[in-house]
Design an enzyme around this catalytic site. Structure first.
Site, PDB file in Angstrom:
ATOM      1  N   LYS A  60       6.802  39.326  -3.798  1.00 42.88           N
ATOM      2  CA  LYS A  60       5.214  39.566  -3.879  1.00 42.88           C
ATOM      3  C   LYS A  60       5.011  40.234  -3.362  1.00 42.88           C
ATOM      4  O   LYS A  60       5.587  41.768  -2.950  1.00 42.88           O
ATOM      5  CB  LYS A  60       4.649  38.380  -3.354  1.00 42.88           C
ATOM      6  CG  LYS A  60       4.918  37.578  -3.683  1.00 42.88           C
ATOM      7  CD  LYS A  60       3.877  35.859  -3.455  1.00 42.88           C
ATOM      8  CE  LYS A  60       4.736  34.501  -3.947  1.00 42.88           C
ATOM      9  NZ  LYS A  60       3.968  33.156  -3.635  1.00 42.88           N
ATOM     10  N   GLU A 111       7.204  39.963  -8.242  1.00 42.58           N
ATOM     11  CA  GLU A 111       5.896  39.532  -8.823  1.00 42.58           C
ATOM     12  C   GLU A 111       5.167  40.982  -9.771  1.00 42.58           C
ATOM     13  O   GLU A 111       5.598  42.125  -8.591  1.00 42.58           O
ATOM     14  CB  GLU A 111       4.700  38.963  -7.874  1.00 42.58           C
ATOM     15  CG  GLU A 111       3.439  39.366  -8.315  1.00 42.58           C
ATOM     16  CD  GLU A 111       2.383  38.718  -6.415  1.00 42.58           C
ATOM     17  OE1 GLU A 111       2.991  37.700  -7.170  1.00 42.58           O
ATOM     18  OE2 GLU A 111       1.695  39.724  -6.409  1.00 42.58           O
ATOM     19  N   ARG A 129       0.645  -1.087   0.269  1.00 44.56           N
ATOM     20  CA  ARG A 129       0.013  -0.183   0.162  1.00 44.56           C
ATOM     21  C   ARG A 129       0.932   1.325   0.040  1.00 44.56           C
ATOM     22  O   ARG A 129       0.373   2.205  -0.827  1.00 44.56           O
ATOM     23  CB  ARG A 129      -0.938  -0.214   1.612  1.00 44.56           C
ATOM     24  CG  ARG A 129      -1.640   1.298   1.398  1.00 44.56           C
ATOM     25  CD  ARG A 129      -2.903   1.761   0.100  1.00 44.56           C
ATOM     26  NE  ARG A 129      -3.114   0.350  -0.383  1.00 44.56           N
ATOM     27  CZ  ARG A 129      -3.192   0.459  -1.686  1.00 44.56           C
ATOM     28  NH1 ARG A 129      -3.047   2.232  -2.185  1.00 44.56           N
ATOM     29  NH2 ARG A 129      -3.710  -0.243  -2.402  1.00 44.56           N
ATOM     30  N   LYS A 140       3.332  25.011  -4.124  1.00 50.92           N
ATOM     31  CA  LYS A 140       2.260  24.439  -3.818  1.00 50.92           C
ATOM     32  C   LYS A 140       1.779  22.710  -3.513  1.00 50.92           C
ATOM     33  O   LYS A 140       0.984  21.990  -4.243  1.00 50.92           O
ATOM     34  CB  LYS A 140       0.563  25.062  -4.730  1.00 50.92           C
ATOM     35  CG  LYS A 140       0.683  26.747  -4.661  1.00 50.92           C
ATOM     36  CD  LYS A 140      -0.433  27.272  -5.410  1.00 50.92           C
ATOM     37  CE  LYS A 140      -0.600  28.773  -5.015  1.00 50.92           C
ATOM     38  NZ  LYS A 140      -1.452  29.418  -6.410  1.00 50.92           N
ATOM     39  N   ASP A 161       1.819  38.292 -12.811  1.00 49.48           N
ATOM     40  CA  ASP A 161       0.995  37.455 -12.064  1.00 49.48           C
ATOM     41  C   ASP A 161      -0.269  37.950 -13.152  1.00 49.48           C
ATOM     42  O   ASP A 161      -1.098  39.073 -12.482  1.00 49.48           O
ATOM     43  CB  ASP A 161       0.884  37.770 -10.568  1.00 49.48           C
ATOM     44  CG  ASP A 161       0.200  36.898 -10.145  1.00 49.48           C
ATOM     45  OD1 ASP A 161      -0.140  36.153 -10.497  1.00 49.48           O
ATOM     46  OD2 ASP A 161      -0.349  37.229  -8.655  1.00 49.48           O
TER      47      ASP A 161
END
Lengths: 276, 276, 276, 276, 276, 276
Positions: A164, A194, A97, A132, A215
């Protein structure tokens, strides 16, 4: 990815699943029973993590034989056998598993990445990942992005500067933020900023930023930004990227397109471990 | 889930993302700068993990204030504010990604679970998870299944017996496998057996298995098995379960439906952390 | 018990005893000196832990040879040789105390368990352990209970429900407590309820509890409870169990007798490691 | 024993018992429920470990109030209340077993030690422990020996030289072994030598050993050895020491009597945690 | 450097020095005794690590008061008081050596760095560190380089590419090595190449390397290389750098001078902790 | 120093330097490339740590061959080859810096120690180390002191009593402090007392201290103290010891001279790893 880096991840995963012992195997399998199994693709996908799967079984017992038939980065067709495994039956049952949970996720990332890479084929854009990622599995997921044909963005907060909106606000503007970063961080790290419009593009270029993160711009804004930047910096697009939009974004001429979905919204591929 | 259980997970996630330090924040934010932010839903979903997000920031600094406005298990609408955060700007910036990476995944699990639960509404079936969880995050994902209205299957290999095909083969049949399990495992653990046809159902019942895992059966087979079992054991269906099929499966009368997708193929929901 | 589970325990034990180094061996034994030794029983007992002893020496040096002559679960007579050990003299001297400290305790548990098991011979009662184990050594002690012929109760708080007096009080009665447990815990876990009189027995049965813990009942009460329960649930007696009382308790017909003394009040058996 | 030293022991014990969560408490106790309890002696004993018990609860929640009424080293009578505890009901229920498992063992060591100390009252002999401690709990057991009125022998292999028969053999005699030890170990460490007869006593004295371990000698041999040694070294008796023999051994005039049973064959004392 | 990063280092240091307990303090200081002390400079130096020293004492007891009078980066004169400490006497005595061992080394790095920085004053050269740091203390030493006025080179092997002679040989030349690096590493990382003569400088420039490591060049070679490079890349000198040579190297116009001695050959400064 | 003790140190050092991966090697070296290298002395020194260097490479890959040509404790001349290494090129490149960082420091300690030892040649004084070691590396540094011909003082706070000024003050005088220590610490540990003048010497002798630390005394005071002490205790000088003063101090007749500089102010020796 040598075992030095991945073993702690695998050990924790095994400990999470086995804990004080696999009661079913303990109850039903006589010690010393041998078994063989094969890992079989139940759908088409891009392989990533076959050595991780191998390592799971070998951490349980160094005697386990694991012969891989396909290597990471290759496209796999439904029905293909990925690897043969032979060893102690208890080891195979206890590792199954954890090995699959990792392998199916890694292939999921590689497969989704490959879809994005195909979508931008012929443009100069490179599809890259983001931060992320699944907590605890970042190195495996970023490796899988490479296996899918993508590139990696920075690994984490420690290995590149990405200024940012909030950093800009705190520092008193793009110019001030970039200047402070140049003074304070190692000369070996690039500085990415950014930017949200052409004025900010111009200011970041004037401040000698190495990379511009464009962005959430429209395609028109992206094209204009790419033209304005020219060879003065690397351009990266982000925001609103999916398989429908990525081609158009790539055709604006941006050098990089970062896609959070590669690691936050992939689907595990279907792989079975069949005992033979 | 108290901090005793989740802190090691969060510490590893923070170490993975921050490592030797957030160079951008170090470069651009003056020490001592204060900031406020809010967590905002960018789509509809079921909340899970708000206390995990809180704990991420408090591990970085016990002084961080975090006021949750919604509690786990509630349905959230796009645009709703989930929580207010106030504290050291560096802490907010350094904790943001880890907190979101966890929260978005946990809500993803809860939201997908809730969809399955809604699909079987009115039947007696309970939707439960499997061991197909993300390595390292099992306790968080299983918690999120509960927040989505589902139930939990066994936690791992150590806390219940689940005799599958390979165990049956090694033990010499269902009857032998169940008998050995009854002798060897704690009397506090139930014994579940995977069965594939009515003969196996009958054999498992005769052996006094507590739970029957009706694996990959057709709807007709499921109905027949449910009828045959009656109140002698708990019935659980698995295999080929998705949002299209789950209702029909539930209507066969099975008590439990285990769904791997709840934890292996969810999508992170969209949540933003906005500085104010 | 594979090395995956016990190695962390053994490493900590070795670190506790060796720390920065065995100054006596460092001072008096030339590096490379070889030695042989045997583990000898100095009294009669039931063996448990011989592989644990072996593993201690092999963690210090994989080259150490360790041939076991008797296997766990067997009765050993005073004077019998349990195993031969051959290897680096420093390894034998440094591992001796840790190996014996563990082996002598594990045999102590197995031997005391065997005495209780003998005492109930011919009845249907199974002697089982409790959570009153030595912190850090639970898996070794519970394994030793099995080697002594006993059975295991739940491993810990996570793998079975045991509703005691305080839980009942907090939940508002046995019925409410059992109902809530059935809703909230995995369907794979049994639910045991502590009961103190026939009314509580009846209530727990009505609530469909799987196991009844008959706590501190007189023999008459036990007999009455066993009769009342019949085949509706598993009966377990606890409280005031010792070698004088256990036979009478077993003869009431209870299925299980849990004995804290198995793991909280055993005596280390006498084993020597003789250099030859 | 500050928390710096004992916390890792307690955390491992809690993790062993709670793991992924206390399912019974989760199922039956509403979050936020408060409770009070008292620790009550169910027999007479010498207290040791009350701060360890306190720390167990506070590691689960820093908010738990714990008022100790008796301090370590004091004799306790059956029925006396040792401490009051007040806090979150889940914390009290989850910490109860770990706290008691440790406290009952520590009191067991202190109580057995006190019996040996009483037996030698009026002689100059000090009862000391050995390295025959429970793996993982040595610091707690050695502390408990002190609470029972005994003294500590060396902590482990790293903090004093104890040349036994095998070291002597390997080094080529007592004289050579002691000389090498004096050259190679820190001048801050004493050198103890195991001797079995008067010749060895004489040789060890001539070699300027600091302590003589008179191993398994008869009372007559012990008396002779003590006389021969005089003030030239510290004398320590070991082997065959129990509550019947210890007084006679002490009256030979030896300065120290080391007793393995203090830590390898004690019995947990009976303490209850009563919810009020 | 928040506690998240440095605590593991400090805990290991405390464990190394305190282990199972400070026997001297245990023997001579009554529990609860309070004490005050001051940290005093015994020579002139640049301060680094005052918060690390503070954290050492607070890890032992959160109640310890520590008031710093001087902040990191400031020049300190012999006799100046760096900080006041007040708290439990045992805590002050047990933390003293670890705090000083760290603080004296960190100040040593800062002070040596400051000497190099002064030596190049007025040139455009920045003095930077290397990976020749003390294993386990790299983040503290690199922080101290910044406190001494220097800059940091890459943190480790993971956060920047530095192609040395052996990598060039394995890849088949500078051009090939740089091209492969550009393809394979994140776009956020700069690529530095070690070059030994003007031909290699030219080749590296043509390959678009970001930084040129001018290794072991003469002053004339350095000047020529700097001129050749112009603004096309960052120049860094290394090899044979000491306080006698660094000024001349800086005057060649190189942008960076990396100095291994900053972290591999500093001397601990003299600081006392005086009890008052 | 077996691998049991040093592996955790080496693993942390490797993790510190390699982290998520060596990006340069990943980018430029094809997997499977083999390489050979030699460790070469670039100056004269005393060797210490060659097995530590070997272990670093073997932790990265057990297949790495490492043949040492010189053993620890030997004097090495500039240009001598210390060892041959052969194995995977990536392993050699990734282990190089960690191996050298440790080896160069250990040789630095051994070489400085040897200089002190030579300076006192012919006297009866033994040069010993202190607790002023590099946090995290104490066992390696103390080992290196022995390789340089010095002796070790106590390892840490746990393995010997050293009563300093503050302990004396808290205990109410030398006599009281020594008496309490004798009562409270294991009989296996010696008791050392810091004394500053002849009165304190006399008081410490009267209290039967085992070792007298003659701190910061003039040569005349040292001579007087040594004479006063005679054979009643071991004398140790400390304070103001350097290569200029150590000979005169030794000639006062003190038995031990402890030198903080051995471990707090050594310089890394120059060693290269040359690929062949």
């Amino acid at each position: 990815m040598n075992s030095f880096i991945i073993d702690p991840i695998l050990r924790r995963a095994l400990e999470e699943d086995i804990g004080t012992g696999d009661v079913t195997t303990l109850a039903t399998i006589e010690p010393g029973t041998q078994a063989s199994a094969e890992l079989v693709a139940k759908e088409d996908f891009v392989l990533s993590g076959i050595d991780v799967a191998k390592r799971v079984f070998q951490l349980l017992s160094a005697e386990t034989a694991f012969e891989k038939l396909i290597i990471d980065g290759q496209a796999v067709k439904r029905g293909e056998v990925l690897a043969w495994i032979k060893g102690d039956a208890a080891v195979l049952l206890q590792g199954e598993r954890v090995a699959l949970n990792l392998l199916q996720r890694m292939c999921g990332v590689a497969t989704l990445t490959a879809a994005f890479v195909r979508a931008v084929e012929g443009t100069r854009a490179v599809v890259v990942d983001t931060r992320k990622t699944t907590p605890g599995l970042r190195v495996l997921e970023k490796y899988s992005v490479r296996m899918g044909g993508g590139g990696n963005h920075r690994m984490a907060l420690y290995d590149a500067v990405l200024i940012k909106e909030n950093h800009v606000a705190a520092a008193g503007g793009i110019t001030a933020a970039v200047r402070r970063a140049k003074q304070r961080v190692p000369h070996t790290q690039k500085i990415e900023v950014e930017v949200r419009n052409q004025d900010e593009v111009a200011e970041a270029l004037a401040a000698n930023a190495d990379i511009l993160l464009l962005d959430n711009m429209t395609l028109a804004e992206l094209s204009a930004a790419v033209e304005l930047v020219g060879n003065q910096a690397i351009t990266e697009a982000s925001g609103g990227v999916n398989l429908e939009t990525v081609r158009d974004i790539a055709e604006t001429g941006v050098r990089l397109i970062s896609v959070g979905a590669l690691t936050h919204s992939y689907r595990s591929v279907d792989i079975s471990m069949l005992f033979v």
